[in-house]
Design a protein around this motif. Structure first.
Motif, PDB file in Angstrom:
ATOM      1  N   LEU A   5      10.926  -9.957   8.207  1.00 21.73           N
ATOM      2  CA  LEU A   5      11.614 -11.244   8.170  1.00 21.73           C
ATOM      3  C   LEU A   5      12.826 -11.250   9.094  1.00 21.73           C
ATOM      4  O   LEU A   5      13.115 -12.250   9.752  1.00 21.73           O
ATOM      5  N   GLN A   6      13.524 -10.136   9.152  1.00 17.59           N
ATOM      6  CA  GLN A   6      14.685 -10.033  10.043  1.00 17.59           C
ATOM      7  C   GLN A   6      14.279 -10.165  11.504  1.00 17.59           C
ATOM      8  O   GLN A   6      15.050 -10.667  12.327  1.00 17.59           O
ATOM      9  N   LYS A   7      13.064  -9.749  11.825  1.00 14.07           N
ATOM     10  CA  LYS A   7      12.593  -9.796  13.209  1.00 14.07           C
ATOM     11  C   LYS A   7      11.927 -11.119  13.566  1.00 14.07           C
ATOM     12  O   LYS A   7      11.436 -11.289  14.680  1.00 14.07           O
ATOM     13  N   GLY A   8      11.884 -12.050  12.629  1.00 10.09           N
ATOM     14  CA  GLY A   8      11.367 -13.375  12.936  1.00 10.09           C
ATOM     15  C   GLY A   8      10.085 -13.767  12.236  1.00 10.09           C
ATOM     16  O   GLY A   8       9.780 -14.955  12.122  1.00 10.09           O
ATOM     17  N   ALA A   9       9.292 -12.801  11.756  1.00 13.91           N
ATOM     18  CA  ALA A   9       8.093 -13.062  10.944  1.00 13.91           C
ATOM     19  C   ALA A   9       7.276 -14.222  11.487  1.00 13.91           C
ATOM     20  O   ALA A   9       7.141 -15.261  10.845  1.00 13.91           O
ATOM     21  N   ARG A  10       6.698 -14.043  12.674  1.00  9.54           N
ATOM     22  CA  ARG A  10       5.966 -15.133  13.335  1.00  9.54           C
ATOM     23  C   ARG A  10       4.636 -15.458  12.662  1.00  9.54           C
ATOM     24  O   ARG A  10       4.035 -16.488  12.936  1.00  9.54           O
ATOM     25  N   ASP A  11       4.150 -14.568  11.788  1.00  8.24           N
ATOM     26  CA  ASP A  11       2.857 -14.764  11.145  1.00  8.24           C
ATOM     27  C   ASP A  11       3.001 -14.516   9.650  1.00  8.24           C
ATOM     28  O   ASP A  11       4.056 -14.061   9.178  1.00  8.24           O
ATOM     29  N   ASN A  12       1.957 -14.799   8.901  1.00  7.67           N
ATOM     30  CA  ASN A  12       1.943 -14.460   7.480  1.00  7.67           C
ATOM     31  C   ASN A  12       1.969 -12.939   7.325  1.00  7.67           C
ATOM     32  O   ASN A  12       1.447 -12.220   8.166  1.00  7.67           O
ATOM     33  N   ILE A  13       2.560 -12.476   6.241  1.00  4.99           N
ATOM     34  CA  ILE A  13       2.677 -11.037   6.001  1.00  4.99           C
ATOM     35  C   ILE A  13       2.121 -10.698   4.624  1.00  4.99           C
ATOM     36  O   ILE A  13       2.580 -11.263   3.620  1.00  4.99           O
ATOM     37  N   THR A  14       1.163  -9.796   4.571  1.00  2.00           N
ATOM     38  CA  THR A  14       0.669  -9.294   3.294  1.00  2.00           C
ATOM     39  C   THR A  14       0.734  -7.769   3.314  1.00  2.00           C
ATOM     40  O   THR A  14       0.273  -7.136   4.258  1.00  2.00           O
ATOM     41  N   ILE A  15       1.333  -7.219   2.272  1.00  2.00           N
ATOM     42  CA  ILE A  15       1.544  -5.776   2.177  1.00  2.00           C
ATOM     43  C   ILE A  15       1.088  -5.289   0.810  1.00  2.00           C
ATOM     44  O   ILE A  15       1.501  -5.832  -0.223  1.00  2.00           O
ATOM     45  N   VAL A  16       0.239  -4.270   0.805  1.00  2.00           N
ATOM     46  CA  VAL A  16      -0.175  -3.600  -0.430  1.00  2.00           C
ATOM     47  C   VAL A  16       0.065  -2.109  -0.216  1.00  2.00           C
ATOM     48  O   VAL A  16      -0.442  -1.522   0.735  1.00  2.00           O
ATOM     49  N   LEU A  17       0.846  -1.509  -1.089  1.00  2.00           N
ATOM     50  CA  LEU A  17       1.188  -0.087  -0.961  1.00  2.00           C
ATOM     51  C   LEU A  17       0.907   0.620  -2.276  1.00  2.00           C
ATOM     52  O   LEU A  17       1.221   0.103  -3.356  1.00  2.00           O
ATOM     53  N   CYS A  18       0.305   1.818  -2.190  1.00  2.00           N
ATOM     54  CA  CYS A  18       0.079   2.594  -3.401  1.00  2.00           C
ATOM     55  C   CYS A  18       0.477   4.049  -3.173  1.00  2.00           C
ATOM     56  O   CYS A  18       0.511   4.529  -2.037  1.00  2.00           O
ATOM     57  N   GLU A  19       0.778   4.729  -4.255  1.00  2.00           N
ATOM     58  CA  GLU A  19       1.131   6.148  -4.211  1.00  2.00           C
ATOM     59  C   GLU A  19       0.324   6.890  -5.259  1.00  2.00           C
ATOM     60  O   GLU A  19       0.157   6.403  -6.393  1.00  2.00           O
ATOM     61  N   ILE A  20      -0.169   8.068  -4.898  1.00  2.00           N
ATOM     62  CA  ILE A  20      -0.989   8.879  -5.789  1.00  2.00           C
ATOM     63  C   ILE A  20      -0.117   9.832  -6.575  1.00  2.00           C
ATOM     64  O   ILE A  20       0.761  10.502  -6.012  1.00  2.00           O
ATOM     65  N   SER A  21      -0.355   9.933  -7.876  1.00  2.92           N
ATOM     66  CA  SER A  21       0.350  10.919  -8.698  1.00  2.92           C
ATOM     67  C   SER A  21      -0.606  11.457  -9.749  1.00  2.92           C
ATOM     68  O   SER A  21      -1.612  10.814 -10.078  1.00  2.92           O
ATOM     69  N   GLU A  22      -0.314  12.642 -10.265  1.00  5.59           N
ATOM     70  CA  GLU A  22      -1.118  13.183 -11.350  1.00  5.59           C
ATOM     71  C   GLU A  22      -0.837  12.384 -12.620  1.00  5.59           C
ATOM     72  O   GLU A  22       0.290  11.922 -12.836  1.00  5.59           O
TER      73      GLU A  22
END
Length: 276
Positions: free
Chosen positions: A236-253
């Motif tokens: 967003l700080q850089k101008g976000a010229r397109d839609n943004i979708t982010i999915v992040l996951c982390e593996i744990s025991e």
């Protein structure tokens, strides 16, 4: 050995576009076809034995065709996933191949019924089976793997070279007429490694952030939700010229498995009924 998948996701319209042509499917959650993104960053936890799945879709086409294609893909992803978990358990590669075929058929069918000839969507998918973690993609929505201080892209950009004028055309996407082109998702298998992270994102993020910038944020010792917030804020700080979708996951025991290992290591025996 059993694992937990801790995840966070968001979808944002950006600062330029009037509508959101992105969508996702995140352990049962997705957006309606007509949407303006999520109201923030959402989180959750899933256990490996439930065979969780994550996906990001970036629609393309004139007027509202892109968001329709992405919405159809997300809906069909959930429908196929819920009806074919046994296939996912036995053959994750075949599951990813077949779910792409099913999503593609639905997008193509909508286009034919409504006489739309220029609609489609990318797909970036990660599924968690007992055999391993499987990633697959069509188009240029990316999947990154982070382990320690190393970041690498594990998806393949299906594009024709580089374009000096706008985006390079895609060679693979959902919405392809299979009589003309063969649908060939890129599929890879990864091992379960506690602490490793998988990032799925639309090009609204990768067009604004370099791999170095992504690595700097993704390898920080902050939670998955905080990481998603920082990634989105940077775009967003850089101008976000397109839609943004982010999915992040982390593996744990899983906590139970970690406790069992600790008990075995310390030599403490469990009494009957003490630990379930």
């Amino acid at each position: 050995m059993m694992y937990e998948i801790n995840y966070a996701y968001t979808s944002h319209i950006g600062r330029v576009r009037a509508n959101n042509e992105d969508n996702f499917w995140c352990c049962g959650e997705s957006l309606p076809v007509q949407n303006y993104g999520t109201s923030g960053v959402f989180t959750g936890t899933a256990v490996q034995k439930t065979l969780p799945a994550l996906a990001v879709f970036d629609g393309m086409g004139g007027e509202s065709c892109g968001e329709i294609a992405a919405g159809i893909a997300a809906q069909e992803f959930g429908k196929y996933y819920n009806g074919h978990k046994e296939e996912l358990k036995k053959s994750p590669e075949k599951f990813l191949e077949n779910i792409c075929v099913s999503m593609n058929q639905q997008v193509v069918l909508y286009g034919e019924e409504n006489r739309i000839h220029s609609m489609g969507t990318t797909a970036a998918m990660t599924v968690f089976s007992r055999k391993g973690i499987y990633v697959g993609n069509l188009g240029d929505s990316r999947i990154y793997h982070s382990n320690g201080n190393k970041l690498r892209q594990v998806s393949v950009d299906h594009v024709i070279g580089r374009s000096m004028f706008g985006k390079a055309p895609l060679t693979q996407y959902l919405g392809m007429m299979e009589k003309d082109l063969l649908l060939e998702p890129c599929i890879s298998r990864m091992e379960y490694i506690p602490g490793s992270r998988y990032l799925l994102c639309s090009d609204g993020m990768t067009d604004m952030l370099s791999d170095g910038e992504i690595a700097d944020i993704l390898t920080r010792e902050i939670s998955v939700s905080e990481t998603v917030e920082v990634l989105l804020e940077r775009v967003l700080q850089k101008g976000a010229r397109d839609n943004i979708t982010i999915v992040l996951c982390e593996i744990s025991e899983t906590k139970k498995h970690f406790l069992d290992r600790w008990i075995k290591h310390t030599g403490i025996e469990k009494s009957e009924g003490e630990i379930s």
